[in-house]
Design an enzyme around this catalytic site. Sequence first.
Site, mmCIF file in Angstrom:
data_model
loop_
_atom_site.group_PDB
_atom_site.id
_atom_site.type_symbol
_atom_site.label_atom_id
_atom_site.label_comp_id
_atom_site.label_asym_id
_atom_site.label_seq_id
_atom_site.Cartn_x
_atom_site.Cartn_y
_atom_site.Cartn_z
ATOM 1 C CB ALA A 66 -0.883 -0.013 1.234
ATOM 2 N N GLY A 112 0.595 -4.927 0.978
ATOM 3 C CA GLY A 112 -0.602 -4.963 0.143
ATOM 4 C C GLY A 112 -0.344 -5.571 -1.231
ATOM 5 C CD GLU A 115 -2.156 -7.574 3.083
ATOM 6 O OE1 GLU A 115 -1.490 -6.524 3.102
ATOM 7 O OE2 GLU A 115 -3.077 -7.804 3.860
ATOM 8 C CD GLU A 135 1.370 -5.518 5.468
ATOM 9 O OE1 GLU A 135 2.252 -6.396 5.585
ATOM 10 O OE2 GLU A 135 0.495 -5.545 4.576
HETATM 11 N N1 CO8 Z 1 4.637 3.176 -0.682
HETATM 12 C C1 CO8 Z 1 5.058 4.330 -1.236
HETATM 13 N N2 CO8 Z 1 6.234 4.451 -1.867
HETATM 14 C C2 CO8 Z 1 7.034 3.374 -1.943
HETATM 15 C C3 CO8 Z 1 6.648 2.139 -1.386
HETATM 16 C C4 CO8 Z 1 5.384 2.054 -0.741
HETATM 17 N N3 CO8 Z 1 4.900 0.901 -0.225
HETATM 18 N N4 CO8 Z 1 7.634 1.246 -1.619
HETATM 19 C C5 CO8 Z 1 8.598 1.905 -2.282
HETATM 20 N N5 CO8 Z 1 8.226 3.189 -2.488
HETATM 21 C C6 CO8 Z 1 8.991 4.247 -3.171
HETATM 22 C C7 CO8 Z 1 10.155 4.744 -2.322
HETATM 23 O O1 CO8 Z 1 9.714 5.704 -1.379
HETATM 24 C C8 CO8 Z 1 11.053 5.312 -3.383
HETATM 25 O O2 CO8 Z 1 10.556 6.566 -3.754
HETATM 26 P P1 CO8 Z 1 11.618 7.801 -4.068
HETATM 27 O O3 CO8 Z 1 12.410 7.313 -5.250
HETATM 28 O O4 CO8 Z 1 10.715 8.953 -4.371
HETATM 29 O O5 CO8 Z 1 12.440 7.952 -2.858
HETATM 30 C C9 CO8 Z 1 10.852 4.377 -4.561
HETATM 31 O O6 CO8 Z 1 9.606 3.712 -4.329
HETATM 32 C C10 CO8 Z 1 11.935 3.337 -4.694
HETATM 33 O O7 CO8 Z 1 12.038 2.678 -3.439
HETATM 34 P P2 CO8 Z 1 13.431 2.543 -2.638
HETATM 35 O O8 CO8 Z 1 14.313 3.694 -2.926
HETATM 36 O O9 CO8 Z 1 13.078 2.281 -1.208
HETATM 37 O O10 CO8 Z 1 14.010 1.242 -3.332
HETATM 38 P P3 CO8 Z 1 15.001 0.169 -2.685
HETATM 39 O O11 CO8 Z 1 15.472 -0.686 -3.811
HETATM 40 O O12 CO8 Z 1 16.013 0.820 -1.829
HETATM 41 O O13 CO8 Z 1 14.076 -0.720 -1.731
HETATM 42 C C11 CO8 Z 1 12.094 -1.901 -1.119
HETATM 43 C C12 CO8 Z 1 13.016 -1.468 -2.265
HETATM 44 C C13 CO8 Z 1 12.815 -2.919 -0.233
HETATM 45 C C14 CO8 Z 1 10.882 -2.581 -1.761
HETATM 46 C C15 CO8 Z 1 11.663 -0.672 -0.283
HETATM 47 O O14 CO8 Z 1 11.169 0.321 -1.179
HETATM 48 C C16 CO8 Z 1 10.612 -0.939 0.726
HETATM 49 O O15 CO8 Z 1 10.893 -1.510 1.779
HETATM 50 N N6 CO8 Z 1 9.357 -0.503 0.443
HETATM 51 C C17 CO8 Z 1 8.266 -0.589 1.384
HETATM 52 C C18 CO8 Z 1 7.775 -2.009 1.544
HETATM 53 C C19 CO8 Z 1 6.676 -2.053 2.578
HETATM 54 O O16 CO8 Z 1 6.864 -1.788 3.737
HETATM 55 N N7 CO8 Z 1 5.439 -2.418 2.133
HETATM 56 C C20 CO8 Z 1 4.307 -2.509 2.987
HETATM 57 C C21 CO8 Z 1 3.544 -1.236 2.945
HETATM 58 S S1 CO8 Z 1 2.213 -1.203 4.123
HETATM 59 C C22 CO8 Z 1 1.002 -2.113 3.375
HETATM 60 O O17 CO8 Z 1 1.142 -2.599 2.296
HETATM 61 C C23 CO8 Z 1 -0.278 -2.231 4.151
HETATM 62 C C24 CO8 Z 1 -1.330 -3.071 3.429
HETATM 63 C C25 CO8 Z 1 -2.566 -3.214 4.292
HETATM 64 C C26 CO8 Z 1 -3.277 -1.884 4.396
HETATM 65 C C27 CO8 Z 1 -4.746 -2.059 4.158
HETATM 66 C C28 CO8 Z 1 -5.365 -0.745 3.782
HETATM 67 C C29 CO8 Z 1 -4.911 -0.249 2.414
#
Ligand code: CO8
Length: 261
Positions: A66, A112, A115, A135
Amino acid sequence: MTFTNIEVTHAAGVSTITLNRPKQLNALDAATISELSTALTGISSDTGVRAIILTGSGERAFAAGADIGELRELQSATAAREMALRSQGLGRLMSELHQPIIAAINGYALGGGLELALACDIRIAADTAQLGLPEVTLGILPGWGGTQRLARLIGPGMAKLMMMTGERIKANEALRLGLVERVVPAAELAQAAQQLAQQIAALPPLSIAAIKQAVNQGLNMSLDQGNAFEAGLFGELAMTADAKEGTTAFLDKRAAVWQGK
Ligand code: CO8
């Protein structure tokens, strides 16, 4: 219909939906969820579409979860609960759709994103994919059906291990756990998903829809109730033109020609 955050293409009875926010690793914001619902609702009434592929654009991610920016802005428990319910509604739509949905997991499938893949019927992953429900590391829980679907798919113990650590696992480990059904080299993923979708699309659609319904609804029933439900579907299918054609074609030693009736 044109979309901003997804792309939809149709070919040979197969619709392909591509999540298209590669700069955000295809993170699923509210607009994307809404577009997915609209696209799938349209496809549900299109009898020309026999199978659906869901994948992510670019080489890095299926979907990294998400949109965390949107999650941070949530102002009340009610708003957060409604957000979870909206996402879960998309999962229900996918589960009730009569066409099968194949997730082609081309990279990160996190939170998400995983999911969403769990709400698909079959998951094929690139050997480079990484999957997880991180999460817990954000102080929340998998609120998009993850606590329920993951436990049903791989068992409660392994699901809790993944959810309580938030650790990512690689594609081959996901295959071993039964979290994905196939792993292929990354360069072959699109073709493998297309091949599987076409294989299913060539089979009688009423049977495919009934199998999906029997499994998905049966998972919420006792064994006896599930068997009774299965028998009811069998009764309906046995009277279709395709069942007559399938059995007759077998006995005549010829290929069946399906009508979807
Ligand atoms: N949301 C928003 N932006 C994101 C997300 C995300 N989930 N994941 C990555 N991005 C963005 C980063 O902020 C970054 O943006 P920018 O270039 O502007 O800085 C860009 O994508 C590239 O990401 P990274 O620079 O972080 O890339 P890396 O190669 O260093 O890392 C990862 C890749 C490991 C995938 C890392 O981006 C990461 O850990 N992302 C988040 C993963 C995460 O925690 N996901 C769970 C989110 S919470 C969720 O899904 C809840 C679901 C249930 C909710 C129910 C109601 C909707």
